[in-house]
Design an enzyme around this catalytic site. Structure first.
Site, short mmCIF file in Angstrom:
data_model
loop_
_atom_site.label_atom_id
_atom_site.label_comp_id
_atom_site.label_asym_id
_atom_site.label_seq_id
_atom_site.Cartn_x
_atom_site.Cartn_y
_atom_site.Cartn_z
N CYS C 87 -6.82 4.38 1.63
CA CYS C 87 -6.73 3.60 2.86
C CYS C 87 -6.20 4.48 4.00
CB CYS C 87 -5.84 2.37 2.61
SG CYS C 87 -6.08 1.06 3.83
N HIS C 203 -7.69 0.21 -2.74
CA HIS C 203 -6.31 0.45 -3.19
C HIS C 203 -6.23 0.44 -4.73
CE1 HIS C 203 -4.01 -0.10 0.64
NE2 HIS C 203 -5.09 -0.75 1.01
N GLU C 205 -3.75 1.38 -6.47
CA GLU C 205 -2.39 1.01 -6.90
C GLU C 205 -2.22 -0.52 -6.95
OE1 GLU C 205 -3.24 1.73 -3.95
OE2 GLU C 205 -2.04 0.63 -2.49
#
Lengths: 84, 664, 239, 84
Positions: C87, C203, C205
């Protein structure tokens, strides 16, 4: 007839400009001796209008109706008449 | 000798927003004629927005104690105990008038303000919620309000990096000229890290940290929210506050680091009435004095007078009182986070708030006068129910008796598409719902659910309101809002712990407005007592009206619940073939104040709520969850039973065969 | 295996990456403040996390590029060590010139938070080894994610197999509907010529635990280990 | 000496301009006959520099290092020398 209007939209002087604050800090980090930064938008509109008067009216509509928020922004414009 | 730097004004108290009665009270307290700056300080601090003059007497009646309550009303935010020394801090606040003036910045600074209320307590914000109220979406003006407000909330919250996990949106004609923006924030803090504004000690250094002070919002929020926008709405225009979410993120991290290092003895955020409010509240609550020099305040504009510095509502600023001897640590933290933090004065023991400018005293008042001694007005003295139109109307005729089946189906599709019921995904899709990687259930579910890393339990949060019901009966409307918020919590299996409330109403000086305020508080009180849930924080926003027409009384309820084990919420398709579909609670049928009725132009009573039944319903759903018998629970609200069933089926991609219970 | 998580003023998913890596056995992480990132030699890999570095003012990642941390990150990348930018991290890597192209505001100008599918187009990177051709389901959350470049760069990136992720539907077809932001050719992530630097808008994570809706991100982060690991932990793992 | 530079940052012609596309659609919905819209940024920087040459170098640094991304943007500037 085809016209090209360039509108300059800037935050009103008394209204805070967080982006200007961030750019000033960043430019200073580059070692430049910057006192103040104001950021604004520039919108170039290519459009058709019957004549010069109608063109100015159209630009006024663009500015007040959409491109500038009267509460926090002012706008100016310059209008290029079609090439003769 | 106290001098004023302003040219003499014919009627300073009126200019500051004080009534003649209030001006006399000021003169009696001060024992002298205040100077222009002092009048302005009183005007800001005694505004309805800051002093709750019309609501304080009623708010005291709300239940605010309970076994899980760690911090009750009166602080920057309330808190409940989650166990093992972890507290959940939360509050909801309104930013209605600034959002009507400039929707994007009004809503954005509303988020900024509620975030600061939470991290001023030392808590790390972990979730944002919002409740928004607009006019009819078919009007262009409403669409501009919606895109401005939603854009402002998203741009601010996404940048600071706090997930938006739940919300409420209403579209009703009464909000057309006066949209409501209520923002709620939830944070977590270890009990020993909790910070207040009441522990400043004489001799300690007072710092102002954050953005430079400008002329934005000069007495904006406090003045704006104390008058109907209609009266001279124009000249309120220039006091627009502009937010900087990036600076807020630095301010949040710096404040939390100060708390971690235990370098600050008192922290207060700057909100309405700016420096005047922060200094007088910290001094008053700490039963101390304070001396500050406005010349030291970093400014963004040239030639600002002490008046403007003390009343400015520039955003992203905090007042920090350093622990003795820890001044260098405090300044190091500011530098590390690239923040401009300046010592502006000292806490004193002379019991006075003294403001100096270039060595000259420009204001000296007792902090208590400003923070605590505003008059109270008990609206019950002139409250009066409006004429019969306010009462329950005749039983609405149900024209769909025996309507052909497919017509009912068509009606359901139209109902699912109407503004009161349609999915809000197109709005919450523009909010970051997942940053922080704790969001187990986000917008679209009955309640937001957050896990807490390293623990098995979870927190459920939601925000709700029932304006259509309150328009007919403010008491039932307020009670229904509390009931619906708690119902949403139990639907996800969470045990309700406490609520925060934001009461948005019209002009309390008129009998009807006074009656609505009194009935609304009574409704919240009755529901809290019946459902066993205290109120730990809240906000009141009055004078919401356009050209003399008040908005419907709108009690917004933010609720927090606790889940023993959050892992049971692994999102799987909940409905399976053969599962039983049960309707629990009341089977009474009424089109009173229904969304269905609204589509047909009907908006009448009767409206009622059986709080005892509601309490039993909550206990039943929680017991069923605890026994592991519930795959999915969903509450019946806007659109009624048909919509509730359709929403559950849509969400889980299942079909249902349902036979309606006997209509009673 | 020691991983640096760079933190600029305004970054906020360094803590999310720290938690995600805590579920990958054998990986240690350290959050490195941008002023302390002068020497990254002690690290085996570096992550440029998501956030709004410097408020994303001027352009997302534009000001972060000027930070000393970015200069040492470039050195770290030139030494061939694994770098992943997600991002805002991807935006910073493009601004720093470590990756081709630029990220413009989303088509339609709106910030989008959603789940998307991406197909792994290149497995010649430390992050996608063994995942070639697979369709992963990951969340996105951005307002300036429209990857663009001039015609020559787009042609080069495609020809040299430097597209690493492409937005697709759940079956792996790169359709118009599957493109959340208007990126050229549905490109969601690209790699450097050497392949050690990868940037993507989604993302990873945010999807390492079933509790939060998906574990495909685990397979990207766990790829740092000597032998690739299967799917992530089904349940939330207590650490 | 004090200078005021106004930088105009515009997307390269071949690169998309999502803002321009959105503004064009909105202006058309206002009933204006708009052919094309290009949006850009305008940054007004007040700074100090030894002389005119140094000032021009400073502005070039501002443009190339921060205010314009050469991959997708071009910039021009005009520089107002200090009032004599």
């Amino acid at each position: 007839m085809r016209f090209v209007a360039t509108l300059h939209v800037r935050p009103k002087s008394e209204v805070r400009d967080p982006q200007g604050e961030a750019v000033r800090a960043a430019l200073r980090s580059l070692g430049l001796d910057v006192a103040d930064v104001r950021t604004g938008k520039e919108i170039v509109v290519t459009f058709d209008a019957a004549d010069d008067v109608a063109a100015r009216e159209a630009v006024a509509t663009m500015g007040s109706e959409l491109l500038a928020n009267p509460v926090v922004e002012d706008y100016t414009y310059d209008l290029k008449a079609p090439v003769a | 000798m106290v001098t004023g730097t302003m040219t003499a004004k014919p009627d300073l108290p009126r200019e500051a927003g004080l009534t003649p009665f209030e001006a006399e009270r000021v003169r009696a307290l001060a024992g002298r004629e205040p100077n222009p700056l002092e009048w302005a300080m009183f005007g800001a601090m005694w505004s309805e927005h800051c002093a709750y003059k019309h609501s304080r007497p009623l708010l005291r009646s709300l239940p605010s104690r309970g076994p899980r309550v760690a911090v009750g009303p009166g602080e920057n935010a309330g808190a409940v105990d989650l166990g093992d020394g972890l507290l959940c801090v939360f509050k909801v606040e309104s930013h209605n008038h600034p959002s009507a003036v400039e929707p994007n910045q009004g809503a954005a600074t509303g988020v900024g303000g509620i975030l600061r209320d939470v991290f001023a307590m030392g808590a790390r914000p972990v979730a944002l919620l919002n409740a928004l109220f607009f006019g009819d979406p078919s009007e262009a003006r409403t669409r501009r309000y919606v895109s401005g407000v939603v854009g402002g909330i998203g741009s601010y919250g996404n940048c600071v990096g706090i997930p938006d996990v739940a919300g409420h949106v209403s579209f009703e004609p009464c909000y057309a000229g006066n949209p409501l923006v209520n923002a709620m924030c939830v944070g977590l803090v270890r009990r020993e890290r909790l910070r207040f504004a009441n522990s400043a000690r004489p001799g300690s250094a007072v710092y102002l940290v954050g953005s430079d002070t400008g002329r934005d919002g000069i007495a904006g929020a406090s003045l704006l929210a104390s008058f109907e926008l209609g009266e001279g709405g124009e000249e309120h225009r220039p006091s627009v506050q502009v937010g900087n979410p990036f600076l807020e993120k630095l301010l949040m991290e710096a404040t939390l680091e100060l708390v971690e290092r235990d370098a600050a003895e008192a922290i207060q955020d700057l909100g309405a009435a700016g420096l005047t409010c922060a200094t007088s509240e910290v001094a008053a609550r700490s039963r101390a004095g304070m001396r500050i020099d406005v010349e030291t305040v970093p400014r963004r504009a040239q030639g600002m007078t002490p008046y403007e510095v003390m009343l400015s509502e520039s955003q992203e600023r905090m007042l920090v009182v350093a622990r003795p001897g820890r001044e260098r640590d405090v300044e190091d933290v500011f530098r590390r986070w690239e923040l401009h933090g300046v010592r502006i004065g000292t806490v004193t023991d002379d019991g006075m708030l003294t403001v100096t400018s270039a060595g000259e005293v420009v204001a000296t008042l007792e902090p208590r006068w400003l923070a605590d001694d505003a008059p109270e007005y008990d609206v019950r003295a002139w409250a009066e129910a409006p004429d019969p139109a306010g009462g329950g109307a005749a039983e609405p005729t149900v024209r769909t008796e025996g309507a052909p089946l497919q017509k009912v189906g068509l009606e359901l599709l139209e109902l699912l598409a109407c503004p009161a019921v349609a999915s809000r995904r197109v709005l919450y899709r523009t909010y970051d719902q997942m940053v922080g990687t704790d969001t187990v259930l986000g917008p679209g579910a009955d309640a937001g659910v957050l896990r807490m890393k390293g623990r098995r339990d979870g927190v459920a949060v939601c925000i709700d309101a029932q304006p259509r019901v309150a328009a007919i009966d403010p008491f039932v409307g307020a009670a229904s809002a509390v009931a619906e918020a708690l119902r949403n919590l139990v639907c996800v299996g969470a045990t309700p712990l406490a609520i925060t409330d934001c009461l948005n109403l019209g002009n309390p000086e008129r009998p009807a407005g006074a009656w609505q305020l009194e009935r609304t508080v009574a409704g919240v009180k009755a529901a809290c007592e019946a459902l066993g849930v205290p109120v730990v924080s809240g906000n009141v926003s009055l004078y919401n009206a356009t050209r003399g027409r008040d908005i419907w009384p709108t009690a917004v309820i933010g609720a927090v619940g606790h889940l023993a084990d959050v892992a049971s919420h692994i999102p799987v398709t909940s409905g399976r073939r053969g599962d039983a579909v049960l309707l629990a609670g009341s089977a009474a049928v009424s089109l009173g104040a229904s969304a269905y009725g609204a589509r047909l132009g009907m908006h009448e009573g009767p409206v009622a709520i059986d709080l005892a039944l509601e309490a039993r319903l909550h206990r039943f759903v929680l017991a069923a969850h605890a026994a592991g018998l519930v795959r999915a629970a969903h509450d019946r609200s806007e659109g009624g039973l048909a919509v509730a069933l359709a929403e559950l089926a849509l969400r889980d991609g299942v079909g249902m065969r349902v036979t309606l219970p006997a209509v009673r | 295996m020691k991983v640096a998580l760079l933190r600029y003023p305004g970054t906020w998913s360094e803590r999310d990456f720290q938690h995600a890596f805590s579920l990958v056995p054998g990986v240690e992480t350290e959050i490195v403040w941008h002023e302390d990132a002068g020497d990254l030699a002690r690290f085996d890999a570096a992550i440029v996390p998501g956030g709004f570095s410097y408020g994303d003012y001027v352009r997302a990642g534009a000001i972060a590029r000027l930070s000393p941390a970015t200069k040492s990150l470039c050195r770290f990348a030139e030494e061939g060590r694994p770098v992943l930018g997600s991002c805002n991290g991807f935006q910073i890597l493009c601004e720093a010139g470590l990756l081709p192209g630029a990220l413009l505001r989303n088509a339609g100008l709106e910030y989008r938070c959603d789940w998307v599918h991406v197909r792994v187009e290149s497995d010649r990177t430390p992050w996608t080894r063994g995942l070639g051709g697979q369709v992963l389901r990951m969340p996105i959350g951005h307002g300036e994610g429209q990857w663009v470049a001039d015609a020559e760069t787009v042609a080069m990136v495609e020809a040299e197999g430097r597209v690493v992720f492409r937005y697709t539907d759940e079956r792996g077809a790169a359709t118009l509907e599957a493109n959340p932001n208007g990126s050229v050719a549905n490109i969601a992530g690209v790699r450097s010529a050497a392949g050690n630097v990868v940037g993507l808008m989604p993302h990873p994570e945010r999807c390492v635990e079933a509790l939060l809706g998906g574990t495909d991100g685990y397979r990207v982060l766990a790829n740092l280990l000597p032998e690739p690991v299967g799917t992530g932990p089904a349940l939330y793992m207590e650490r």
